[in-house]
Design a protein around this motif. Structure first.
Motif, PDB file in Angstrom:
ATOM      1  N   LEU A   1       0.917  -1.293  -0.315  1.00  5.63           N
ATOM      2  CA  LEU A   1      -0.007   0.019  -0.220  1.00  5.63           C
ATOM      3  C   LEU A   1       0.948   1.277  -0.056  1.00  5.63           C
ATOM      4  CD1 LEU A   1      -3.139   0.903   0.084  1.00  5.63           C
ATOM      5  CD2 LEU A   1      -2.680   0.874   2.577  1.00  5.63           C
ATOM      6  N   THR A   2       0.613   1.884  -1.174  1.00  5.95           N
ATOM      7  CA  THR A   2       2.000   2.581  -1.709  1.00  5.95           C
ATOM      8  C   THR A   2       1.436   3.949  -2.154  1.00  5.95           C
ATOM      9  OG1 THR A   2       4.217   3.553  -2.574  1.00  5.95           O
ATOM     10  CG2 THR A   2       2.710   2.176  -3.251  1.00  5.95           C
ATOM     11  N   THR A   3       2.250   5.373  -1.803  1.00  7.70           N
ATOM     12  CA  THR A   3       1.720   5.956  -2.709  1.00  7.70           C
ATOM     13  C   THR A   3       2.601   6.671  -3.800  1.00  7.70           C
ATOM     14  OG1 THR A   3       3.377   6.981  -1.065  1.00  7.70           O
ATOM     15  CG2 THR A   3       1.268   8.980  -1.295  1.00  7.70           C
ATOM     16  N   PHE A   4       3.025   5.307  -4.379  1.00  7.11           N
ATOM     17  CA  PHE A   4       3.750   5.205  -5.930  1.00  7.11           C
ATOM     18  C   PHE A   4       3.739   4.132  -6.265  1.00  7.11           C
ATOM     19  CE2 PHE A   4       6.946   6.490  -1.853  1.00  7.11           C
ATOM     20  CZ  PHE A   4       7.233   7.443  -2.307  1.00  7.11           C
ATOM     21  N   ALA A   5       3.260   5.279  -7.431  1.00  9.23           N
ATOM     22  CA  ALA A   5       3.029   4.299  -8.984  1.00  9.23           C
ATOM     23  C   ALA A   5       4.112   4.323  -9.773  1.00  9.23           C
ATOM     24  CB  ALA A   5       1.830   4.901  -9.320  1.00  9.23           C
ATOM     25  N   ARG A   6       5.425   3.319  -9.578  1.00  8.42           N
ATOM     26  CA  ARG A   6       6.556   3.134  -9.925  1.00  8.42           C
ATOM     27  C   ARG A   6       5.882   1.884 -10.697  1.00  8.42           C
ATOM     28  NH1 ARG A   6      10.651   5.556  -6.092  1.00  8.42           N
ATOM     29  NH2 ARG A   6      10.490   7.682  -6.582  1.00  8.42           N
ATOM     30  N   ALA A   7       6.649   2.106 -12.373  1.00 10.85           N
ATOM     31  CA  ALA A   7       6.530   0.777 -12.958  1.00 10.85           C
ATOM     32  C   ALA A   7       7.597  -0.748 -12.407  1.00 10.85           C
ATOM     33  CB  ALA A   7       6.418   0.960 -14.619  1.00 10.85           C
ATOM     34  N   GLY A   8       9.033   0.627 -12.312  1.00  8.75           N
ATOM     35  CA  GLY A   8       9.749  -0.584 -11.226  1.00  8.75           C
ATOM     36  C   GLY A   8       9.418  -0.877  -9.724  1.00  8.75           C
ATOM     37  N   TYR A   9       8.750  -0.644  -9.613  1.00 11.48           N
ATOM     38  CA  TYR A   9       7.960  -0.946  -7.636  1.00 11.48           C
ATOM     39  C   TYR A   9       7.291  -2.007  -8.238  1.00 11.48           C
ATOM     40  CZ  TYR A   9      10.367   2.604  -4.596  1.00 11.48           C
ATOM     41  OH  TYR A   9      11.236   3.560  -4.260  1.00 11.48           O
ATOM     42  N   PHE A  10       6.074  -1.944  -9.316  1.00 12.07           N
ATOM     43  CA  PHE A  10       5.704  -3.004  -9.691  1.00 12.07           C
ATOM     44  C   PHE A  10       6.141  -3.953 -10.033  1.00 12.07           C
ATOM     45  CE2 PHE A  10       1.729  -3.767 -12.410  1.00 12.07           C
ATOM     46  CZ  PHE A  10       1.464  -5.130 -10.787  1.00 12.07           C
ATOM     47  N   GLU A  11       7.616  -3.822 -10.927  1.00  9.81           N
ATOM     48  CA  GLU A  11       7.298  -4.999 -11.266  1.00  9.81           C
ATOM     49  C   GLU A  11       8.558  -6.123  -9.912  1.00  9.81           C
ATOM     50  OE1 GLU A  11       7.921  -8.158 -14.027  1.00  9.81           O
ATOM     51  OE2 GLU A  11       6.646  -5.912 -14.321  1.00  9.81           O
TER      52      GLU A  11
ATOM     53  N   GLU B   1      -3.987   2.106 -11.953  1.00 16.77           N
ATOM     54  CA  GLU B   1      -2.619   2.757 -13.123  1.00 16.77           C
ATOM     55  C   GLU B   1      -1.513   2.452 -12.721  1.00 16.77           C
ATOM     56  OE1 GLU B   1      -5.124   5.472  -9.562  1.00 16.77           O
ATOM     57  OE2 GLU B   1      -4.973   3.093 -10.055  1.00 16.77           O
ATOM     58  N   LEU B   2      -1.332   1.199 -12.268  1.00 12.33           N
ATOM     59  CA  LEU B   2      -0.433   0.194 -12.530  1.00 12.33           C
ATOM     60  C   LEU B   2       0.012  -0.550 -13.562  1.00 12.33           C
ATOM     61  CD1 LEU B   2      -0.108  -0.359  -8.445  1.00 12.33           C
ATOM     62  CD2 LEU B   2       2.028   0.817  -9.461  1.00 12.33           C
ATOM     63  N   ILE B   3      -0.850  -1.457 -14.174  1.00 11.89           N
ATOM     64  CA  ILE B   3      -1.340  -2.139 -15.341  1.00 11.89           C
ATOM     65  C   ILE B   3      -0.922  -1.056 -16.523  1.00 11.89           C
ATOM     66  CG2 ILE B   3      -3.286  -3.959 -16.406  1.00 11.89           C
ATOM     67  CD1 ILE B   3      -2.541  -4.231 -13.235  1.00 11.89           C
ATOM     68  N   ASP B   4      -2.057   0.086 -16.486  1.00 11.68           N
ATOM     69  CA  ASP B   4      -1.432   0.862 -17.234  1.00 11.68           C
ATOM     70  C   ASP B   4       0.002   0.986 -17.401  1.00 11.68           C
ATOM     71  OD1 ASP B   4      -4.243   0.572 -17.414  1.00 11.68           O
ATOM     72  OD2 ASP B   4      -4.359   3.002 -16.751  1.00 11.68           O
ATOM     73  N   LEU B   5       0.971   1.598 -16.732  1.00  8.71           N
ATOM     74  CA  LEU B   5       2.253   1.897 -16.474  1.00  8.71           C
ATOM     75  C   LEU B   5       2.994   0.749 -17.288  1.00  8.71           C
ATOM     76  CD1 LEU B   5       2.978   3.211 -13.021  1.00  8.71           C
ATOM     77  CD2 LEU B   5       3.833   4.796 -15.108  1.00  8.71           C
TER      78      LEU B   5
ATOM     79  N   TYR C   1      -1.288  -4.587  -4.883  1.00  6.01           N
ATOM     80  CA  TYR C   1      -0.494  -3.316  -5.148  1.00  6.01           C
ATOM     81  C   TYR C   1      -1.967  -2.392  -5.346  1.00  6.01           C
ATOM     82  CZ  TYR C   1       3.523  -0.347  -6.180  1.00  6.01           C
ATOM     83  OH  TYR C   1       4.164   0.697  -6.048  1.00  6.01           O
ATOM     84  N   LEU C   2      -1.900  -1.466  -3.968  1.00  8.94           N
ATOM     85  CA  LEU C   2      -2.732  -0.646  -4.040  1.00  8.94           C
ATOM     86  C   LEU C   2      -2.144   0.842  -3.521  1.00  8.94           C
ATOM     87  CD1 LEU C   2      -5.651  -2.418  -1.901  1.00  8.94           C
ATOM     88  CD2 LEU C   2      -5.147  -1.978  -4.411  1.00  8.94           C
ATOM     89  N   LEU C   3      -2.689   1.929  -3.986  1.00  3.20           N
ATOM     90  CA  LEU C   3      -2.604   3.297  -3.938  1.00  3.20           C
ATOM     91  C   LEU C   3      -3.226   3.974  -2.524  1.00  3.20           C
ATOM     92  CD1 LEU C   3      -1.907   4.107  -7.691  1.00  3.20           C
ATOM     93  CD2 LEU C   3      -0.461   3.140  -5.824  1.00  3.20           C
ATOM     94  N   LYS C   4      -1.917   4.475  -1.508  1.00  3.04           N
ATOM     95  CA  LYS C   4      -2.625   5.005  -1.049  1.00  3.04           C
ATOM     96  C   LYS C   4      -3.955   6.027  -1.036  1.00  3.04           C
ATOM     97  CE  LYS C   4       1.158   5.116   2.866  1.00  3.04           C
ATOM     98  NZ  LYS C   4       1.718   5.441   2.812  1.00  3.04           N
ATOM     99  N   ASP C   5      -4.484   6.697  -2.190  1.00  6.17           N
ATOM    100  CA  ASP C   5      -5.312   7.336  -2.035  1.00  6.17           C
ATOM    101  C   ASP C   5      -6.686   6.993  -2.933  1.00  6.17           C
ATOM    102  OD1 ASP C   5      -4.663   7.257  -4.841  1.00  6.17           O
ATOM    103  OD2 ASP C   5      -4.176   8.875  -5.699  1.00  6.17           O
ATOM    104  N   SER C   6      -6.234   5.303  -2.947  1.00  6.30           N
ATOM    105  CA  SER C   6      -7.621   4.625  -2.715  1.00  6.30           C
ATOM    106  C   SER C   6      -8.862   4.601  -1.866  1.00  6.30           C
ATOM    107  CB  SER C   6      -7.646   2.968  -3.009  1.00  6.30           C
ATOM    108  OG  SER C   6      -6.020   2.878  -4.339  1.00  6.30           O
ATOM    109  N   PRO C   7      -9.891   4.661  -2.483  1.00  2.54           N
ATOM    110  CA  PRO C   7     -11.195   5.048  -1.487  1.00  2.54           C
ATOM    111  C   PRO C   7     -10.401   3.554   0.145  1.00  2.54           C
ATOM    112  CG  PRO C   7     -12.364   4.374  -3.170  1.00  2.54           C
ATOM    113  CD  PRO C   7     -10.269   4.728  -3.252  1.00  2.54           C
ATOM    114  N   SER C   8     -10.997   3.785   1.401  1.00  4.87           N
ATOM    115  CA  SER C   8     -10.371   2.865   2.060  1.00  4.87           C
ATOM    116  C   SER C   8     -11.766   1.806   1.618  1.00  4.87           C
ATOM    117  CB  SER C   8     -10.864   4.163   3.603  1.00  4.87           C
ATOM    118  OG  SER C   8     -12.374   3.664   3.647  1.00  4.87           O
TER     119      SER C   8
END
Length: 199
Positions: free
Chosen positions: A79-89, A126-130, A99-106
């Motif tokens: 659960l992170t603020t970072f939508a980075r392809a490298g992190y996701f990979e 967003e990560l799949i798109d990246l 792998y979820l982003l912190k600005d998603s609804p609770s």
């Protein structure tokens, strides 16, 4: 009851997340960690169903902790603020289940936890798109050069390792900078790591 360990270095967020998840009738936060190393200990000790972790934490980051937990029966959600392809990979290679982003609804977090325990993987759209939107512009040889640069090797060391002349290596570096639209080694390393083009 779904037993959860939370790992987050920001105290307020750790407390808020814990309270939110404890409001769910089928969930209980059994442990809280302030860094990746603590989370590994808690998972070993408490054997939770799920461990939810931030990435950028002191001592050991969330990705390192996830890699270390690989053989546990515990599902890991980043659960992170970072939508980075490298992190996701890297997270996918560590076999994280979410792998979820912190600005998603609770409420999305709670439903993702239930989905994961039913055998699904949950990744922020967003990560799949990246991952699909951008491939490395570098050739195989250029990738080898940037990888050695990222390991701190000098031009001389790179030429020795790849059996090239110093001038050829300098040409490769110049082409790499052009393709990446950067002006120095530090920017180049940062860009290829962010994009997941080198380990």
């Amino acid at each position: 009851m779904i037993r959860i360990v939370l790992a987050e270095d920001q105290g307020m967020l750790l407390g808020a997340l814990g309270s939110l998840l404890n409001l769910e009738e089928d969930m209980e936060v059994v442990g809280k960690a302030k860094n990746g190393e603590e989370s590994v200990h808690l998972v070993n000790e408490l054997k939770p169903d799920i461990c939810i972790m931030d990435i950028e934490m002191p001592v050991k980051n969330g990705l390192e902790a996830a890699e270390e937990m690989g053989d546990q029966k515990c599902e890991v959600i980043i659960l992170t603020t970072f939508a980075r392809a490298g992190y996701f990979e890297r997270a996918r290679k560590a076999n994280v289940s979410g792998y979820l982003l912190k600005d998603s609804p609770s409420e999305e977090l709670a439903s993702s936890i239930r989905s994961i325990l039913n055998g699904r993987k949950v990744y922020a759209p967003e990560l799949i798109d990246l991952v699909y939107e951008e491939n490395s512009p570098l050739t195989e040889r250029e990738s080898e050069v940037i990888e050695l640069i990222s390991k701190g090797k000098s031009t001389k060391e790179i030429s020795k390792e790849l059996h090239l002349t110093n001038g050829t290596v300098r040409n490769y570096i110049s082409v790499i900078f052009d393709k990446l639209e950067v002006s120095n080694r530090i920017e180049a390393i940062s860009k290829v790591k962010d994009k997941g083009w080198v380990e």
